[in-house]
Design a protein around this motif. Sequence first.
Motif, mmCIF file in Angstrom:
data_model
loop_
_atom_site.group_PDB
_atom_site.id
_atom_site.type_symbol
_atom_site.label_atom_id
_atom_site.label_comp_id
_atom_site.label_asym_id
_atom_site.label_seq_id
_atom_site.Cartn_x
_atom_site.Cartn_y
_atom_site.Cartn_z
ATOM 1 N N ASP A 10 92.421 -41.707 -27.635
ATOM 2 C CA ASP A 10 91.994 -40.305 -27.509
ATOM 3 C C ASP A 10 92.889 -39.396 -28.344
ATOM 4 O O ASP A 10 92.411 -38.463 -28.998
ATOM 5 C CB ASP A 10 92.039 -39.857 -26.040
ATOM 6 N N MET A 11 94.184 -39.673 -28.332
ATOM 7 C CA MET A 11 95.110 -38.883 -29.154
ATOM 8 C C MET A 11 94.793 -39.044 -30.635
ATOM 9 O O MET A 11 94.787 -38.074 -31.391
ATOM 10 C CB MET A 11 96.561 -39.340 -28.926
ATOM 11 N N PHE A 12 94.518 -40.274 -31.025
ATOM 12 C CA PHE A 12 94.212 -40.557 -32.429
ATOM 13 C C PHE A 12 92.952 -39.812 -32.880
ATOM 14 O O PHE A 12 92.908 -39.213 -33.960
ATOM 15 C CB PHE A 12 94.040 -42.071 -32.607
ATOM 16 N N ALA A 33 88.492 -23.865 -36.729
ATOM 17 C CA ALA A 33 89.653 -24.747 -36.840
ATOM 18 C C ALA A 33 90.673 -24.456 -35.743
ATOM 19 O O ALA A 33 91.253 -25.371 -35.157
ATOM 20 C CB ALA A 33 90.301 -24.597 -38.218
ATOM 21 N N LYS A 34 90.858 -23.187 -35.449
ATOM 22 C CA LYS A 34 91.861 -22.830 -34.425
ATOM 23 C C LYS A 34 91.403 -23.303 -33.046
ATOM 24 O O LYS A 34 92.248 -23.663 -32.205
ATOM 25 C CB LYS A 34 92.100 -21.320 -34.452
ATOM 26 N N VAL A 35 90.100 -23.288 -32.810
ATOM 27 C CA VAL A 35 89.582 -23.827 -31.544
ATOM 28 C C VAL A 35 89.909 -25.320 -31.458
ATOM 29 O O VAL A 35 90.431 -25.818 -30.455
ATOM 30 C CB VAL A 35 88.055 -23.615 -31.429
ATOM 31 N N GLN A 36 89.614 -26.016 -32.542
ATOM 32 C CA GLN A 36 89.884 -27.461 -32.556
ATOM 33 C C GLN A 36 91.373 -27.740 -32.311
ATOM 34 O O GLN A 36 91.738 -28.587 -31.502
ATOM 35 C CB GLN A 36 89.454 -28.051 -33.909
ATOM 36 N N ILE A 37 92.221 -27.015 -33.026
ATOM 37 C CA ILE A 37 93.664 -27.237 -32.912
ATOM 38 C C ILE A 37 94.141 -26.923 -31.492
ATOM 39 O O ILE A 37 94.942 -27.661 -30.920
ATOM 40 C CB ILE A 37 94.415 -26.352 -33.939
ATOM 41 N N LYS A 52 96.221 -29.329 -26.456
ATOM 42 C CA LYS A 52 96.291 -29.601 -25.017
ATOM 43 C C LYS A 52 96.156 -31.094 -24.750
ATOM 44 O O LYS A 52 96.917 -31.676 -23.973
ATOM 45 C CB LYS A 52 95.202 -28.830 -24.282
ATOM 46 N N ILE A 53 95.186 -31.711 -25.394
ATOM 47 C CA ILE A 53 94.925 -33.130 -25.125
ATOM 48 C C ILE A 53 96.097 -33.988 -25.622
ATOM 49 O O ILE A 53 96.639 -34.808 -24.878
ATOM 50 C CB ILE A 53 93.606 -33.567 -25.795
ATOM 51 N N ILE A 54 96.492 -33.774 -26.866
ATOM 52 C CA ILE A 54 97.566 -34.596 -27.426
ATOM 53 C C ILE A 54 98.875 -34.331 -26.684
ATOM 54 O O ILE A 54 99.627 -35.258 -26.368
ATOM 55 C CB ILE A 54 97.722 -34.333 -28.946
ATOM 56 N N GLY A 55 99.132 -33.082 -26.368
ATOM 57 C CA GLY A 55 100.376 -32.729 -25.677
ATOM 58 C C GLY A 55 100.475 -33.385 -24.316
ATOM 59 O O GLY A 55 101.469 -34.023 -23.980
ATOM 60 N N ARG A 56 99.396 -33.260 -23.548
ATOM 61 C CA ARG A 56 99.500 -33.811 -22.188
ATOM 62 C C ARG A 56 99.527 -35.334 -22.214
ATOM 63 O O ARG A 56 100.226 -35.963 -21.428
ATOM 64 C CB ARG A 56 98.377 -33.276 -21.304
ATOM 65 N N GLU A 57 98.784 -35.956 -23.129
ATOM 66 C CA GLU A 57 98.790 -37.422 -23.200
ATOM 67 C C GLU A 57 100.143 -37.930 -23.684
ATOM 68 O O GLU A 57 100.654 -38.935 -23.191
ATOM 69 C CB GLU A 57 97.681 -37.929 -24.129
ATOM 70 N N ALA A 58 100.711 -37.238 -24.669
ATOM 71 C CA ALA A 58 101.993 -37.688 -25.223
ATOM 72 C C ALA A 58 103.073 -37.678 -24.146
ATOM 73 O O ALA A 58 103.827 -38.639 -23.997
ATOM 74 C CB ALA A 58 102.399 -36.804 -26.401
ATOM 75 N N VAL A 59 103.119 -36.610 -23.381
ATOM 76 C CA VAL A 59 104.144 -36.527 -22.340
ATOM 77 C C VAL A 59 103.855 -37.557 -21.248
ATOM 78 O O VAL A 59 104.736 -38.294 -20.803
ATOM 79 C CB VAL A 59 104.218 -35.097 -21.754
ATOM 80 N N THR A 110 103.544 -27.196 -30.231
ATOM 81 C CA THR A 110 102.081 -27.171 -30.412
ATOM 82 C C THR A 110 101.429 -26.243 -29.387
ATOM 83 O O THR A 110 100.394 -25.644 -29.674
ATOM 84 C CB THR A 110 101.467 -28.584 -30.329
ATOM 85 N N THR A 111 102.051 -26.108 -28.229
ATOM 86 C CA THR A 111 101.518 -25.148 -27.255
ATOM 87 C C THR A 111 101.647 -23.727 -27.796
ATOM 88 O O THR A 111 100.735 -22.908 -27.651
ATOM 89 C CB THR A 111 102.266 -25.290 -25.913
#
Lengths: 384, 400
Positions: free
Chosen positions: A285-287, A319-323, A328-335, A356-357
């Motif tokens: 999902d992060m990828f 683009a800003k919506v996507q980012i 949120k997704i990458i940040g929460r999964e990474a932690v 990134t937040t």
Amino acid sequence: MDFDLSEEQTMLKDSVERLLADQYGFEARKKHGAGKAGYSDRMWQQYAELGLLALPFAEEDGGIGGGATETMLVMEAFGKALILEPYFASIILAGGVLRHAGNGEQKAALIPAMAEGGLKIAFACAEPQGRYDLFDVETTARKDGDGWVIDGKKALVLHGDSADKLIVSARTSGNARDEDGISLFIIDADAEGVSRNGYPTQDGLRAAEITLQSVKAGPDALIGSKGTAWPVISRVADEAIAALCAEAVGCFEKMHELTLEYLKTRSQFGTTIGSFQALQHRAVDMFVELEQSRSMTMYASMLATGDDAVERARAVSAAKVQIGESAKIIGREAVQLHGGVGMTMEYAIGHYFKRTTMLDILFGDANHHLKRLAQLDGLIREDS
Amino acid sequence: MDLRFTEDELAFRDEVRSFFRQALPASIRDNIVAGRHTSKEELVTWTRILHDKGWAVPHWPVEHGGTGWSPIKQYIYLEEMSQAPAPAPLAFGVNMVGPVIYTFGSEAQKNRFLPRIATLEDWWCQGFSEPGSGSDLASLKTRAVRDGDHYIVNGQKTWTTLAQYADWIFCLVRTDPEARKQSGISFLLVDMKTPGITVRPIQTIDGGHEVNEVFFDDVRVPVENLVGEENKGWNYAKFLLGNERVNIARVGVSKERIRRIKELAAKQRVGGERMIDQPEFREKVAAVEVRLKALEMTQLRVLAGEAKREKGTQDPASSILKIKGSEIQQATTELLMDVVGPYAMPYQPEEAIDGRNEPDIGPDWASTIAPAYFNTRKVSIYGGSNEIQKNIIAKAILGL
């Protein structure tokens, strides 16, 4: 259609990445941020030597004439290294104002000094009541002889505390929230009447709340023509957003890399945790988010420099919506995938999560830009 | 880096667009716009029109009727076709078995089958899945035993899309039960008229009949219908599954769907205002548009890189096309459900509407929307479920 980098672009990317790999490891970063300014003047000089501070400016103004792709490459590399220096604040933002609206004399006086690393400018474009609306300007500038007197409050001025000069948006006519009637002025950061309250932001960078009290500005302080700054501000903001997206992609890439490393080395129940399918799918999902963000950043970089303001706004907001969503997704999964160590200051991943937040928030979060895109009828229309 | 279409690509797009506008029969177009199924006759008609233009199989090698277009032009072509909107050519022929035959087949097979695939004289279906072999496809049990010049095939295939129309089926069959499971599989071409084949319809939750079970009971298949080498079928199947990168994301289909959503939302009134004027609804649509644009750019990245990549290698980004593409297709059908509201409820299958004179219950565009919503759940299941896609990415790309 061509997604390849030119030879010069590849060289640029390689040289920035090499410099940062060499001098901007996670431990080195702590040292770079330890001084009063919150970043490293020595690194700033190295960026100057590498030509990065001159990059987006036109050659005739003392720059290198890089375009959106060059900025994207540099910002991505900066994101990967999580740099603390005011590149975005000074070169992208304030530099963007000068590029788009500065007159010949202003450019000649300021750009070469910026490119050499001797002059830093902050862009005071937001106000406390305005949230993400940069046209919400209550600061006023009134005529005073040949010059101007400026009064008001500016919010969250990125690296405003260490800047040598400030570019300030102020109202010369109309009501707060009118797009017309806004003007831009450049003033010395330590001019009489300027008080700067600097503070660290969540991500370890710095900003300032700035109060302007009867600040006198000369006739040559006006950038562009009186009352017509809004198109300039919105254009600079759109280009800046594309740059922020690129920085985010750099961060995402590193977050994904760090998380994969952790999954492959952390052992529990007698095996590496990366062998568990529940965790593998989260890494995927992060990828997916990383690649979607990369795609949208390319798209925004391509359109952010265009002349059609509406098309530009749609692309940049999309683009800003996507980012923002991906952050949120990458940040929460990474932690989460790092477990307990992901919660610690001494480990890198949390610092990327924080940056990134903040990147989601800067110049409008995902909600703000989704609203803007929806108001502009979206990306797919009868005429598209 | 320049992500704009070149002048040449833009001119090509205009050419394709105006051809579709002029050549696509209105009745076929209207059926698709209304969300109805394309009939066999309609697809044959449309395929022949494309064939007469020389565009039936643009992605094939030129010697077999291809056009020699770049991957980007092929993409533009398919994109314009989905947005016309026109039916896509039958994938089982032109995208699946066709490339397998021209890559691994004998000269005789190429001469016999390829021209008839291009014109849709032969309707092909796919015999891969079995009742016990879904995601674990290589566990398949349908047996083919050599008997002189024939194989004798016994077993059962399932989820066979549009087998009710098919003249031929390409099958994965087990020819060596002793070998490791991937190594004992062969790729056979079977005439659907052969004695011993029975097709039984499966009705799906939308009420439609797309898929079937196909039973093989001592079906005699000439050895000349073996593709490539015996027991190498798994390689050909992997080639086939990895081959459909140009349009797997269905970007054009989703774009067309979003235009339709906006058009219908402009007709619907909610609380005294048009649905399209409601900020919450606009934002929901815009959120899907963002994901779709990201997917489109990812798709183009993959295609632009295609020409420069070593044959047989894949851009890591290509693996996300199926996952995101299917999620977005599903999201568009959810938005259509939002738009139609209560008149999603009456169950009015196409056959019933075709055979009666009284008007539809509710708006005349409403009856296909709930069935499409139900039916579109399939896209994250077929062609390797999204969970299988994630397993593949985890292993092949992330090295987990």
